[in-house]
Design an enzyme around this catalytic site. Structure first.
Site, PDB file in Angstrom:
ATOM      1  CG  HIS A  77      -9.096 -13.311   1.205  1.00 36.91           C
ATOM      2  ND1 HIS A  77      -8.754 -12.966   2.272  1.00 36.91           N
ATOM      3  CD2 HIS A  77     -10.246 -12.059   0.904  1.00 36.91           C
ATOM      4  CE1 HIS A  77      -8.612 -11.292   1.785  1.00 36.91           C
ATOM      5  NE2 HIS A  77      -8.636 -11.018   0.555  1.00 36.91           N
ATOM      6  CG  ASP A  79      -6.182 -15.678   4.026  1.00 36.08           C
ATOM      7  OD1 ASP A  79      -7.001 -15.518   3.081  1.00 36.08           O
ATOM      8  OD2 ASP A  79      -5.429 -15.899   2.890  1.00 36.08           O
ATOM      9  CG  ASP A 107      -7.245  -7.535   2.201  1.00 39.27           C
ATOM     10  OD1 ASP A 107      -7.983  -8.155   1.603  1.00 39.27           O
ATOM     11  OD2 ASP A 107      -6.280  -7.813   1.077  1.00 39.27           O
ATOM     12  CD  GLU A 139      -7.436 -13.127  -2.276  1.00 40.99           C
ATOM     13  OE1 GLU A 139      -7.332 -11.928  -3.230  1.00 40.99           O
ATOM     14  OE2 GLU A 139      -6.697 -12.369  -1.612  1.00 40.99           O
ATOM     15  CD  GLU A 140      -4.361 -11.286   1.466  1.00 33.46           C
ATOM     16  OE1 GLU A 140      -3.638 -10.874   0.356  1.00 33.46           O
ATOM     17  OE2 GLU A 140      -5.688 -10.013   1.610  1.00 33.46           O
ATOM     18  CD  GLU A 164     -10.402  -8.878  -2.426  1.00 32.96           C
ATOM     19  OE1 GLU A 164      -9.467  -8.276  -0.686  1.00 32.96           O
ATOM     20  OE2 GLU A 164      -9.501 -10.228  -1.699  1.00 32.96           O
ATOM     21  CG  HIS A 350      -1.718  -6.337   1.761  1.00 35.21           C
ATOM     22  ND1 HIS A 350      -0.915  -7.201   0.364  1.00 35.21           N
ATOM     23  CD2 HIS A 350      -2.362  -6.993   1.394  1.00 35.21           C
ATOM     24  CE1 HIS A 350      -2.218  -7.897   0.101  1.00 35.21           C
ATOM     25  NE2 HIS A 350      -3.272  -7.771   0.595  1.00 35.21           N
TER      26      HIS A 350
HETATM   27 ZN   LIG Z   1      -8.528  -9.270  -0.505  1.00 35.97          ZN
END
Ligand SMILES: [Zn+2]
Length: 375
Positions: A77, A79, A107, A139-140, A164, A350
């Site tokens: 992904h 984003d 990530d 994706e997020e 991931e 995150h």
């Molecule tokens: Zn991810």
């Protein structure tokens, strides 16, 4: 030719949180892929805020990116989640104590950097037949780009590696992720005369108590590859009522569940719908609706699948399961073997602690290169 750390640093410098277009990041990757002779197919769509988002399918020299039936897909992904305003170096990658820090470092720009490094270092030759690199958007915020790719039937892979951070373990199983909003309707009245109203909060409490008991039932079906081993349920937020002296006319709560592989994504949804009907039969004043917001099933690839075994032997790490949602949930419906894999630890993602160990980044390049060479 740039090495993987340089490529990752450049990717981190390109802002790509889900709230903005991922066009700049896709263009950066596309430029690198074009130099290596890869053919590209963009599948753009507009998100709910009417912002352009791009999914990209890339095929090695001499192959068409339009072909749907393919052998081995690497999916990343593009984003990231938004970063806190006090993380001033979020887009300014810094190496400290052997780790590369930045938003998206693990990530999951790390895996994209690894694949771009491998592709750019390959001599100009056609890659294995049916190899694809796929970049997805959003994706997020619920695997929206991957869902879009799946819905337009652009890709039917036999095997998939989904990037991931797994600390270089082949994650061969993951729980699903499902979310619904429940609205319980009552009738407002002065609290001195409660018999003239219907308390939405009392009714929500009745329903939530039944949901809590429901989880005990779900605990009977287990998959010991996970901890906890069963489908889990959470009522994460609740709001209701307007004032202390008003019988509440409305109450809302969010219901989240994470189904183990094999458990249908809508299992909890259907059961709660039945509970709502039963409570309404028992008390016609009970009124509630449940609205599904997300329904992603779990996934599981067999322990002895060749892709799992290959990553185990290349890294020396045993296969594992992941406790977080991923695009694997979507494509496990068509792919025979799906593995989630990448350097770094999701526990740093995150957050402003996000980083990737450079040693793992380089080990990931070696592992992914071997997987491609064996394809
Ligand atoms: Zn991810």
């Amino acid at each position: 030719m740039k090495n993987v750390t340089e490529l990752l640093s450049e990717l981190i410098r390109i802002p790509s949180n889900s709230g903005i277009s991922n066009r700049a990041l896709v263009d950066y990757a596309s430029a690198n892929l074009r130099v290596a002779g890869w053919s590209l197919r963009e599948i753009p769509y507009r998100d709910t805020a009417d912002i352009e988002k791009v999914n990209l399918i890339a095929a090695p020299p001499g192959q068409s990116a339009d072909r749907g039936d393919v052998d081995l897909v690497f999916m990343c992904h593009t984003d990231t989640v938004p970063y806190a305003t006090d993380w001033t170096d979020a887009l300014n990658p810094i190496v400290k104590d052997g780790n590369l820090h930045g938003c998206g470092a693990c990530d999951v720009k790390a895996v994209l950097a690894c694949l771009l490094a491998i592709i750019s270092q390959r001599p100009a030759q056609s890659g294995p037949d049916g190899l694809r690199l796929v970049l997805t958007a959003d994706e997020e915020i619920g695997c929206i780009g991957a869902s879009h790719l799946f819905a337009v039937d652009a890709l039917r892979p036999r095997r998939m590696v989904i990037g991931e951070p797994t600390r270089l373990h082949a994650a061969r199983a993951g729980k699903g992720y499902c979310l619904a909003e429940v609205t319980v309707e009552g009738k407002e009245a002065h609290s001195a005369h409660p018999q003239q109203g219907v308390s939405a909060i009392y009714h929500a409490a009745r329903l939530i108590r039944a949901i809590e008991e429901l989880e005990y039932g779900f605990r009977e079906k287990t998959n010991t590859f996970f901890d906890p081993a069963s489908t889990t349920i959470n009522v994460g937020t609740i709001t209701g009522g307007t004032a202390k002296n008003v019988v509440p006319g409305s109450c809302r709560f969010q219901l989240e569940w994470r189904p183990i592989p094999g458990e249908p994504a809508d299992g909890v949804l259907n059961t709660v719908t039945h509970i709502i009907k039963r409570l309404h039969r028992e008390d016609p004043n009970f009124r509630a609706v449940i609205q599904p917001l997300r329904q992603q099933p779990g996934f599981e690839t067999a322990a002895d699948a060749p892709l799992v075994r290959a990553i185990e032997s290349l890294t020396g790490n045993p296969a594992t399961s992941i406790p977080f949602g991923s695009e694997a949930s979507i494509f496990s419906a068509v792919a025979e073997e799906v593995v989630v894999f990448g350097p770094g630890d999701m526990r740093t993602a995150h957050s402003s602690r996000e980083c990737v160990p450079i040693g793992e980044l380089e080990a990931a390049v070696a592992c992914l290169r071997s997987i491609i060479d064996r394809a």
